[in-house]
Motif scaffolding. Structure first.
Motif, mmCIF file in Angstrom:
data_model
loop_
_atom_site.group_PDB
_atom_site.id
_atom_site.type_symbol
_atom_site.label_atom_id
_atom_site.label_comp_id
_atom_site.label_asym_id
_atom_site.label_seq_id
_atom_site.Cartn_x
_atom_site.Cartn_y
_atom_site.Cartn_z
ATOM 1 N N ILE A 1 0.844 -1.200 0.000
ATOM 2 C CA ILE A 1 0.000 0.000 0.000
ATOM 3 C C ILE A 1 0.877 1.248 0.000
ATOM 4 C CG2 ILE A 1 -1.669 1.343 1.329
ATOM 5 C CD1 ILE A 1 -2.834 -1.316 2.312
ATOM 6 N N GLY A 2 1.950 1.220 0.803
ATOM 7 C CA GLY A 2 2.853 2.365 0.846
ATOM 8 C C GLY A 2 3.529 2.613 -0.483
ATOM 9 N N GLN A 3 3.921 1.545 -1.171
ATOM 10 C CA GLN A 3 4.544 1.700 -2.484
ATOM 11 C C GLN A 3 3.573 2.307 -3.493
ATOM 12 O OE1 GLN A 3 5.779 -2.342 -3.097
ATOM 13 N NE2 GLN A 3 7.806 -2.034 -2.185
ATOM 14 N N LEU A 4 2.334 1.816 -3.485
ATOM 15 C CA LEU A 4 1.303 2.386 -4.353
ATOM 16 C C LEU A 4 1.099 3.861 -4.045
ATOM 17 C CD1 LEU A 4 -1.038 1.961 -6.453
ATOM 18 C CD2 LEU A 4 -2.511 1.483 -4.481
ATOM 19 N N LEU B 1 3.184 6.004 -2.619
ATOM 20 C CA LEU B 1 4.338 6.826 -2.986
ATOM 21 C C LEU B 1 4.385 7.097 -4.483
ATOM 22 C CD1 LEU B 1 7.248 5.461 -0.777
ATOM 23 C CD2 LEU B 1 6.254 7.751 -0.726
ATOM 24 N N ILE B 2 4.223 6.055 -5.280
ATOM 25 C CA ILE B 2 4.334 6.220 -6.728
ATOM 26 C C ILE B 2 3.180 7.059 -7.271
ATOM 27 C CG2 ILE B 2 4.344 4.994 -8.938
ATOM 28 C CD1 ILE B 2 5.791 2.704 -7.516
ATOM 29 N N SER B 3 1.976 6.803 -6.772
ATOM 30 C CA SER B 3 0.837 7.609 -7.232
ATOM 31 C C SER B 3 0.972 9.055 -6.778
ATOM 32 C CB SER B 3 -0.480 7.004 -6.732
ATOM 33 O OG SER B 3 -0.537 6.983 -5.323
ATOM 34 N N SER B 4 1.575 9.275 -5.603
ATOM 35 C CA SER B 4 1.788 10.648 -5.140
ATOM 36 C C SER B 4 2.779 11.383 -6.031
ATOM 37 C CB SER B 4 2.283 10.642 -3.693
ATOM 38 O OG SER B 4 1.285 10.161 -2.819
ATOM 39 N N LEU B 5 3.784 10.665 -6.527
ATOM 40 C CA LEU B 5 4.722 11.283 -7.468
ATOM 41 C C LEU B 5 4.003 11.731 -8.742
ATOM 42 C CD1 LEU B 5 7.815 8.905 -7.114
ATOM 43 C CD2 LEU B 5 7.614 11.270 -6.306
#
Length: 411
Positions: free
Chosen positions: A261-264, A266-270
């Protein structure tokens, strides 16, 4: 404004909005996900939005932030530093307790700590927004609001996405202490920033009498064209807030780990950062009205993708997350720029805060019932309803005319 001064101002604002994103990320991302994993019900997770009340109510004390210390150098800077001291104390307090305590028997205390943290951060926001509106010239408001949204979203990434990943890797306490160290580091450019005294005549008596507070706000809304703007402002983020609250619980219920969930996140926030940058640059040539309508529709469409993911097609999760964050970056910058356009000289912090309190109020009320909606209609029905709410308010923009775009430069 000279280029070098503009660059210093934008850099300082980036640091300040990053610092304001830290507590918001705890509430918006980390608490729903960690709470659900710890066994908290969706109803409790929805009610955690009460800790964000200071962001809705901050207009009550905004006039005093604008006035106390006015006319002296570093007026708003002093407010900012005092609020950051409170935020850091709360982070230390949270680091002293174990995660199992905060998301178990100590959950009411966690909500209280988040309430204090958000109160300080919301007050800092009043001072920061006043500084931004006062110092940004009209042609810098697009890039300036890109900086605002990017800085804020990066703060969300650190306190939301990285907390989820770091909690699995190094634990609850080290991640909070890392956030504290980062906050101290980001205060360095703020301490170095020289804020000139505000010489604009004060718009109200030095010692306000009876009715002064209400007149302060009534005068804002009595101007022509503000009725339609109020409808648009209040409803613009309802669908987004209502829908996004249940994204993390949805992923947890699918069996996603906190790291995934954290990886999703982070990448979506970028991708969201890219949307915010593009939104600010596009407002150099795109009309305010066109931006609000177009970006708002994209924001609503994003939850149709989440609906597809919730109705049995998990391949939609990554596209939905990326598109939703990109559209959020675009629409948020457009909304903030218009809010600045409506601010009056000498009342920048209060006028901006008044507007910035209204749309979270509506979104926050919708968030409180988001858990009940997901329970009653399922996640697919919930995301469809979020899309409908987001699209409905765009109709108000068809009857709205943007305020004049006279250049109000400040050296």
């Amino acid at each position: 404004m000279r280029p070098e001064r503009g660059a210093i101002l934008l850099g300082t604002l980036a640091a300040l909005y990053f610092l304001q994103g830290l507590p918001a990320g705890l509430l918006a991302d980390a608490v729903p996900s960690l709470g659900r994993e710890s066994g908290l019900s969706r109803e409790w997770i929805g009610l955690a939005g009460l800790a964000a009340l200071p962001w809705v109510l901050k207009f009550f004390w905004a006039p005093w932030v604008d006035r106390l210390g006015r006319g002296r150098p570093d007026h708003r800077k002093r407010w900012i530093l005092g609020c950051q001291a409170v935020v850091m104390l709360v982070l230390v307090a949270l680091a002293l307790g174990e995660r199992a305590f905060w998301f178990g028997a100590g959950f009411p205390l966690l909500l209280l700590a988040l309430l204090v943290l958000n109160s300080a951060s919301a007050t800092q926001d009043i001072a920061t927004d006043g500084l931004a509106v006062r110092r940004l010239s009209h042609d810098l408001r697009g890039p300036g609001n890109s900086v605002q949204v990017v800085g804020y979203k990066v703060g969300l990434m650190f306190s939301g996405g990285l907390l989820l990943i770091g909690n699995d890797w190094i634990g609850w306490r080290p991640v909070l202490l890392l956030m504290l160290a980062l906050s101290l580091l980001l205060l360095i450019p703020v301490l170095r920033f020289a804020e000139p005294a505000d010489t604009t005549p004060a718009p109200a008596p030095a010692r306000p009498g009876a009715g002064w507070w209400s007149r302060y706000f009534l005068d804002f809304w009595r101007r022509p064209g503000l009725g339609v703007w109020a409808v648009l402002l209040i409803g613009y983020k309802i669908g987004d807030g209502f829908g996004s609250r249940m994204i993390k619980p949805f992923l947890v219920d699918l069996g996603w780990s906190q790291t995934a969930i954290g990886q999703l996140d982070l990448i979506s926030s970028l991708v969201g950062l890219a949307g915010a940058v593009l939104g600010g640059l596009s407002l150099v040539w795109l009309s305010r009205r066109g931006a609000l309508i177009g970006f708002g529709l994209l924001q609503a469409l994003a939850f149709l993708a989440w609906m597809a993911a919730a109705r049995g097609d998990p391949s939609w999760i990554w596209p939905a997350a990326l598109f939703e964050q990109f559209a959020d970056g675009l629409s948020t910058v457009a909304l903030f720029v218009v809010m600045m356009d409506y601010c009056r000289p000498g009342r920048e912090g209060t006028d901006y805060t008044l507007q910035a309190s209204l749309f979270p109020l509506a979104a926050g009320l919708a968030t409180l019932v988001s858990g009940h909606s997901a329970t009653a209609f399922g996640y697919g029905g919930h995301f469809l309803l979020a899309a409908a709410l987001g699209g409905l308010v765009i109709m108000a923009a068809l009857f709205w005319t943007a305020p004049g775009e006279a250049d109000t430069r400040h050296d």
